[in-house]
Design an enzyme around this catalytic site. Structure first.
Site, PDB file in Angstrom:
ATOM      1  N   CYS A   1       0.804  -1.218   0.000  1.00  0.00           N
ATOM      2  CA  CYS A   1       0.000   0.000   0.000  1.00  0.00           C
ATOM      3  C   CYS A   1       0.838   1.269   0.000  1.00  0.00           C
ATOM      4  O   CYS A   1       0.709   2.129  -0.884  1.00  0.00           O
ATOM      5  CB  CYS A   1      -0.918  -0.029   1.219  1.00  0.00           C
ATOM      6  SG  CYS A   1      -1.509   1.568   1.804  1.00  0.00           S
TER       7      CYS A   1
ATOM      8  N   HIS B   1      -3.795   2.550   6.598  1.00  0.00           N
ATOM      9  CA  HIS B   1      -3.880   2.500   5.143  1.00  0.00           C
ATOM     10  C   HIS B   1      -3.587   3.885   4.560  1.00  0.00           C
ATOM     11  O   HIS B   1      -3.952   4.903   5.148  1.00  0.00           O
ATOM     12  CB  HIS B   1      -5.278   2.027   4.737  1.00  0.00           C
ATOM     13  CG  HIS B   1      -5.444   1.830   3.268  1.00  0.00           C
ATOM     14  ND1 HIS B   1      -4.536   1.138   2.510  1.00  0.00           N
ATOM     15  CD2 HIS B   1      -6.416   2.250   2.400  1.00  0.00           C
ATOM     16  CE1 HIS B   1      -4.938   1.123   1.254  1.00  0.00           C
ATOM     17  NE2 HIS B   1      -6.058   1.800   1.159  1.00  0.00           N
TER      18      HIS B   1
ATOM     19  N   ASP C   1      -7.144   5.326  -4.718  1.00  0.00           N
ATOM     20  CA  ASP C   1      -6.564   4.236  -3.927  1.00  0.00           C
ATOM     21  C   ASP C   1      -6.137   3.107  -4.849  1.00  0.00           C
ATOM     22  O   ASP C   1      -6.939   2.254  -5.226  1.00  0.00           O
ATOM     23  CB  ASP C   1      -7.582   3.723  -2.899  1.00  0.00           C
ATOM     24  CG  ASP C   1      -6.964   2.717  -1.941  1.00  0.00           C
ATOM     25  OD1 ASP C   1      -5.758   2.444  -2.059  1.00  0.00           O
ATOM     26  OD2 ASP C   1      -7.688   2.208  -1.067  1.00  0.00           O
TER      27      ASP C   1
END
Length: 265
Positions: free
Chosen positions: A79, A117, A132
Site C-alpha cells: 500500500c 492504510h 486508492d
C-alpha cells in the site's frame, strides 16, 4: 531510479509524444491502468532492502530502489510503497493531490493504530476524488467522487457509497448479488508521511514476533478484480463475486503466478 517516462510506459502511455493532461479523464485512466499493470504484492513489499535495517520502512524508504522493483520491473508492492510513488507521478503531471489516511478493520485489530492504510485525495476539474491504487481489495478500480456524491457510485457491476460517521467516512461496497460491507474507514485530513511512523513501529513489532500474516496478491482486470489472500481466491467480474478455498499447492502457485504476471484476464 524513479523516472516519469518509465512509469508512464508501464501504464501504457507513449511518453515520447506527450504527457497526459492533468484532468479527470486522465486520473480515471491512470488509476485503472495502475491497478491492471502493477499488482498488489505483499511479498514484494518486503523485497526492497529498508535503509533503516528494519523489515519494513514506511516513512523513509528509498523511493528510487522501490520504483525499480515495484514499477520498472513490474513486481508490485504494498500500500504505502505504491501510493507514495503514484502520488509522486500525479504531482509530476500537474495534479493537485495529497496523502490521506484510513484504517481497515483487520489493521486496527492487528496493529491498533488509526493511521494505517494510505490513500490519495486528488482535486481535479472542480471536484475532490478518492484515489486508492494500493488496496488489495476487493474495492474500487476507478476514483470515487468525494464531494457532492449523492447516493451510490457504480463501477463494473458493483456499488459504492461513502457514509459519514463519527470522526470519519466509511467506504462501503456491494457486489451485484451481495450485501453492503465496509471496506475501510478514512478521513480527508491531509497527512505527512511521518504520520505513518506508529504503523511502521507496530508492523515491525508484529513481524519480529512472527506474525507475518497471510500472503496477499491482487490485480485489477477489465471488468473487476482478482484477489488471492492466503488460501482464499476471490474474483469480482462485472459485479459477480465468487470465492473459493485453494487447497492444492500447485493450484495456489498457479493463481499467484497469474496475478503477478498479469495473466488473469
Amino acid at each position: 531510479m524513479y523516472d516519469i517516462d518509465t512509469y508512464l510506459r508501464r501504464l501504457g502511455y507513449d511518453s515520447a509524444t506527450s504527457q497526459p493532461a492533468a484532468d479527470l479523464a486522465t486520473l480515471v485512466a491512470l488509476h485503472k491502468r495502475h491497478m491492471e499493470s502493477i499488482p498488489f504484492n505483499s511479498a514484494g513489499s518486503l523485497a526492497v532492502p529498508a535503509p533503516s535495517g528494519r523489515l519494513v520502512d514506511l516513512v523513509d524508504f528509498d523511493e528510487d530502489a522501490t520504483f525499480d522493483s515495484v514499477v520498472a520491473a513490474g513486481h508490485g508492492g504494498g500500500c504505502v510503497q505504491m501510493t507514495r510513488l503514484f502520488l509522486r507521478l500525479l504531482r509530476d503531471l500537474g495534479f493537485d493531490a495529497d496523502l490521506i489516511a484510513g484504517t481497515t478493520a483487520e489493521g486496527r485489530r492487528s496493529y491498533g493504530v488509526e493511521v494505517e492504510h494510505m490513500l490519495i485525495l486528488a482535486r481535479v476539474d472542480g471536484g475532490s476524488w478518492l484515489v486508492d491504487i494500493g488496496y488489495a481489495g476487493p474495492s474500487f478500480v476507478e476514483p470515487l467522487r468525494l464531494d457532492g456524491a449523492a447516493g451510490d457510485q457504480r463501477q463494473y457491476g458493483c456499488r459504492y457509497r461513502l457514509t459519514q460517521g463519527g470522526d470519519g467516512v466509511s467506504l462501503e461496497r456491494r457486489p451485484r448479488l451481495g450485501q453492503w460491507s465496509t471496506v475501510y474507514a478514512f478521513t480527508a485530513k491531509v497527512r505527512d508521511r511521518s504520520d505513518w511512523a506508529p504503523a511502521e513501529e507496530a508492523i515491525n513489532a508484529a513481524l519480529a514476533a512472527g506474525g507475518d500474516g497471510a500472503e496477499l496478491y491482487s490485480r485489477a482486470v477489465s471488468d473487476g478484480q482478482v484477489v488471492l489472500k492466503g488460501r482464499r481466491y476471490l474474483t469480482v467480474r462485472a459485479g459477480i463475486e465468487q470465492t473459493r478455498t485453494v487447497t492444492d499447492d500447485g493450484d495456489w502457485q498457479a493463481h499467484r503466478s497469474a496475478i503477478l504476471a498479469g495473466e488473469v484476464g
